[in-house]
Enzyme design. Structure first.
Site, PDB file in Angstrom:
ATOM      1  N   LYS A 208       0.808  14.159   3.525  1.00 46.45           N
ATOM      2  CA  LYS A 208       0.794  15.512   2.798  1.00 46.45           C
ATOM      3  C   LYS A 208      -0.319  16.409   3.505  1.00 46.45           C
ATOM      4  O   LYS A 208      -0.463  17.460   3.332  1.00 46.45           O
ATOM      5  CB  LYS A 208       0.448  15.140   1.454  1.00 46.45           C
ATOM      6  CG  LYS A 208      -0.822  14.189   1.163  1.00 46.45           C
ATOM      7  CD  LYS A 208      -1.021  13.652  -0.295  1.00 46.45           C
ATOM      8  CE  LYS A 208      -1.703  12.504  -0.267  1.00 46.45           C
ATOM      9  NZ  LYS A 208      -1.619  11.611  -1.358  1.00 46.45           N
TER      10      LYS A 208
ATOM     11  N   LYS B  90      -8.490   9.992  10.863  1.00 44.22           N
ATOM     12  CA  LYS B  90      -9.081  10.819  10.065  1.00 44.22           C
ATOM     13  C   LYS B  90     -10.124  12.009  10.551  1.00 44.22           C
ATOM     14  O   LYS B  90      -9.851  13.273  10.501  1.00 44.22           O
ATOM     15  CB  LYS B  90      -9.977  10.122   9.070  1.00 44.22           C
ATOM     16  CG  LYS B  90      -9.251   9.711   7.726  1.00 44.22           C
ATOM     17  CD  LYS B  90      -9.188  10.814   6.772  1.00 44.22           C
ATOM     18  CE  LYS B  90      -8.506  10.586   5.390  1.00 44.22           C
ATOM     19  NZ  LYS B  90      -8.847   9.378   4.701  1.00 44.22           N
TER      20      LYS B  90
ATOM     21  N   LYS C 150       3.051  10.045  11.522  1.00 46.70           N
ATOM     22  CA  LYS C 150       3.590   9.744  10.083  1.00 46.70           C
ATOM     23  C   LYS C 150       3.825  10.859   9.173  1.00 46.70           C
ATOM     24  O   LYS C 150       2.952  11.908   9.320  1.00 46.70           O
ATOM     25  CB  LYS C 150       2.779   8.506   9.412  1.00 46.70           C
ATOM     26  CG  LYS C 150       1.319   9.003   9.426  1.00 46.70           C
ATOM     27  CD  LYS C 150       0.533   8.089   8.235  1.00 46.70           C
ATOM     28  CE  LYS C 150      -0.620   8.415   7.839  1.00 46.70           C
ATOM     29  NZ  LYS C 150      -1.355   7.862   6.923  1.00 46.70           N
TER      30      LYS C 150
HETATM   31  P1  AMP Z   1      -2.624   8.177   0.756  1.00 43.21           P
HETATM   32  O1  AMP Z   1      -1.761   9.289   0.337  1.00 43.21           O
HETATM   33  O2  AMP Z   1      -3.113   8.495   2.185  1.00 43.21           O
HETATM   34  O3  AMP Z   1      -3.548   8.093  -0.360  1.00 43.21           O
HETATM   35  O4  AMP Z   1      -1.542   7.004   0.687  1.00 43.21           O
HETATM   36  C1  AMP Z   1      -1.197   6.400  -0.246  1.00 43.21           C
HETATM   37  C2  AMP Z   1      -0.211   5.006   0.169  1.00 43.21           C
HETATM   38  O5  AMP Z   1       1.018   5.735   0.564  1.00 43.21           O
HETATM   39  C3  AMP Z   1      -0.751   4.266   1.134  1.00 43.21           C
HETATM   40  O6  AMP Z   1      -0.192   2.768   0.718  1.00 43.21           O
HETATM   41  C4  AMP Z   1       0.072   4.701   2.390  1.00 43.21           C
HETATM   42  O7  AMP Z   1       0.106   3.375   3.077  1.00 43.21           O
HETATM   43  C5  AMP Z   1       1.203   5.224   2.002  1.00 43.21           C
HETATM   44  N1  AMP Z   1       1.758   6.132   2.651  1.00 43.21           N
HETATM   45  C6  AMP Z   1       1.417   7.185   3.053  1.00 43.21           C
HETATM   46  N2  AMP Z   1       2.260   8.188   4.092  1.00 43.21           N
HETATM   47  C7  AMP Z   1       3.171   7.094   4.515  1.00 43.21           C
HETATM   48  C8  AMP Z   1       4.058   7.038   5.408  1.00 43.21           C
HETATM   49  N3  AMP Z   1       4.371   8.137   6.258  1.00 43.21           N
HETATM   50  N4  AMP Z   1       4.815   5.973   5.573  1.00 43.21           N
HETATM   51  C9  AMP Z   1       4.504   4.857   4.877  1.00 43.21           C
HETATM   52  N5  AMP Z   1       3.766   4.823   3.900  1.00 43.21           N
HETATM   53  C10 AMP Z   1       2.774   5.723   3.574  1.00 43.21           C
END
Ligand code: AMP
Ligand code: TRP
Length: 329
Positions: free
Chosen positions: A195, A113, A192
């Site tokens: 967004k 982060k 990975k």
């Molecule tokens: P966030 O957008 O960081 O709040 O992520 C929300 C959920 O999406 C979490 O459970 C993350 O682990 C999952 N996630 C986000 N990006 C990925 C990715 N590239 N591959 C798999 N899971 C993801």
């Protein structure tokens, strides 16, 4: 007997992308029939880094639309906004008091982060504490998340153990629930899909044309310079991984053979992926458009969701205050 609980959350930090859907939301949907599921829009996490104030309400609405468009039935799963249940932050405060700063500073997720922001708030340091509180305030035992979240779930178990050992058995130790796919890779092949990294993602709201353009531009095995060059699917960092998620095994074997013998070109292989991806995404996108036209319906779902689960959070806080000697004078 009442069913075990599930909690998960997504931050309203921008467009939902394919990684959120494949890594997290699909798992959330799978659990709905067998557990009492609570899925949050975790806005207090989203403010741990600098953010756009004007866009926040729409971002929150979009995560809710994404949940619903992906197929979560609000009668079967509770959708809610984290800040509508302030007990999450109350419990997080108390967890902060049994967590060492050293522990938080050494979580690998923090290092990642910090590479993306230049202001290190204490809120960001405490981010995993709030996540632990989100989960256990409902005494959830299962957390559907992408594999990148494992460190946070392990941290949650540690906090739970510390709390239970110090103040008496109160919380269950939660486990994560992963969909079969690995972490969805960035379209650049590095890291990975996220967004917060432009150029890395396919948004769930991208038009079919945009999705095709993104796939068409994605790097494949670098040895396949010309159509006739044979390649190796294992050296194709993004498209092949996505085929693993979308393409049935038999078809995949056929594509692999075509790649190794230069029987098919990369574009043809991508077209096959695109077709299967759109079969999955088209109905979602159609529902998305419909929900976006009815934001008040979505707001009602969230309001009802918070009202439904807040008593659970309040009961947990009453128990916690009692156990910690804070219940009365
Ligand atoms: P966030 O957008 O960081 O709040 O992520 C929300 C959920 O999406 C979490 O459970 C993350 O682990 C999952 N996630 C986000 N990006 C990925 C990715 N590239 N591959 C798999 N899971 C993801
Ligand atoms: N940290 C998670 C992410 O970035 C989001 C999150 C916050 C979460 N609270 C949660 C996930 C509780 C699962 C359970 O993806």
């Amino acid at each position: 007997m009442s069913r075990e609980r599930v909690f998960s959350g997504i931050q309203p930090t921008g467009t939902l992308q394919l990684g959120n859907y494949l890594g997290a939301i699909k798992g959330m949907i799978e659990l709905v029939e067998h557990y009492e599921c609570i899925y949050g829009i975790v806005d207090y996490h989203a403010v741990t880094v600098p953010y756009n104030v004007e866009k926040m309400p729409q971002n929150k609405l979009n995560v809710a639309i994404g949940y619903l468009a992906a197929g979560l039935d609000p009668q079967k799963a509770t959708l809610m906004v984290q800040s509508d249940v302030p007990e999450h932050t109350e419990l997080a405060w108390l967890f902060g008091c049994i967590t060492s700063v050293n522990k938080l500073e050494h979580l690998p997720t923090l290092k990642d982060k910090l590479e993306t922001v230049d202001f290190f708030s204490s809120g960001l340091l405490n981010y995993p504490i709030l996540q632990a509180a989100d989960i256990v305030i409902y005494k959830a035992t299962l957390v559907p998340v992408g594999r990148d979240q494992e460190a946070h779930i392990e941290f949650t178990r540690e906090v739970v153990r510390k709390f239970n050992n110090t103040f008496g058995q109160t919380f269950p130790e939660p486990a994560s629930y992963n969909t079969p796919g690995a972490i969805v890779p960035s379209l650049s092949g590095e890291g990975k899909m996220s967004k917060s990294v432009p150029g890395s993602y396919i948004a769930l709201t991208d038009t079919p044309e945009e999705i095709w353009q993104k796939l068409a531009q994605t790097l494949t095995d670098p040895r396949r310079v010309r159509r006739d060059d044979p390649g190796d699917p294992e050296a194709c960092p993004v498209i092949w991984q996505l085929h693993h998620i979308y393409t049935p095994e038999e078809k995949r074997a056929e594509l692999a053979e075509g790649c190794r013998t230069a029987g098919i070109g990369c574009l043809q292989c991508k077209r096959e992926l695109y077709r299967l991806m759109m079969e999955d995404l088209s109905p979602l996108q159609e529902r998305w458009r419909d929900l976006a036209a009815h934001p008040d319906y979505v707001r009602d779902v969230l309001r009802e969701g918070a009202a439904r689960v807040r008593p659970i959070a309040q009961a947990t806080m009453a128990e916690v205050r009692e156990k910690m000697g804070l219940a009365g004078v």
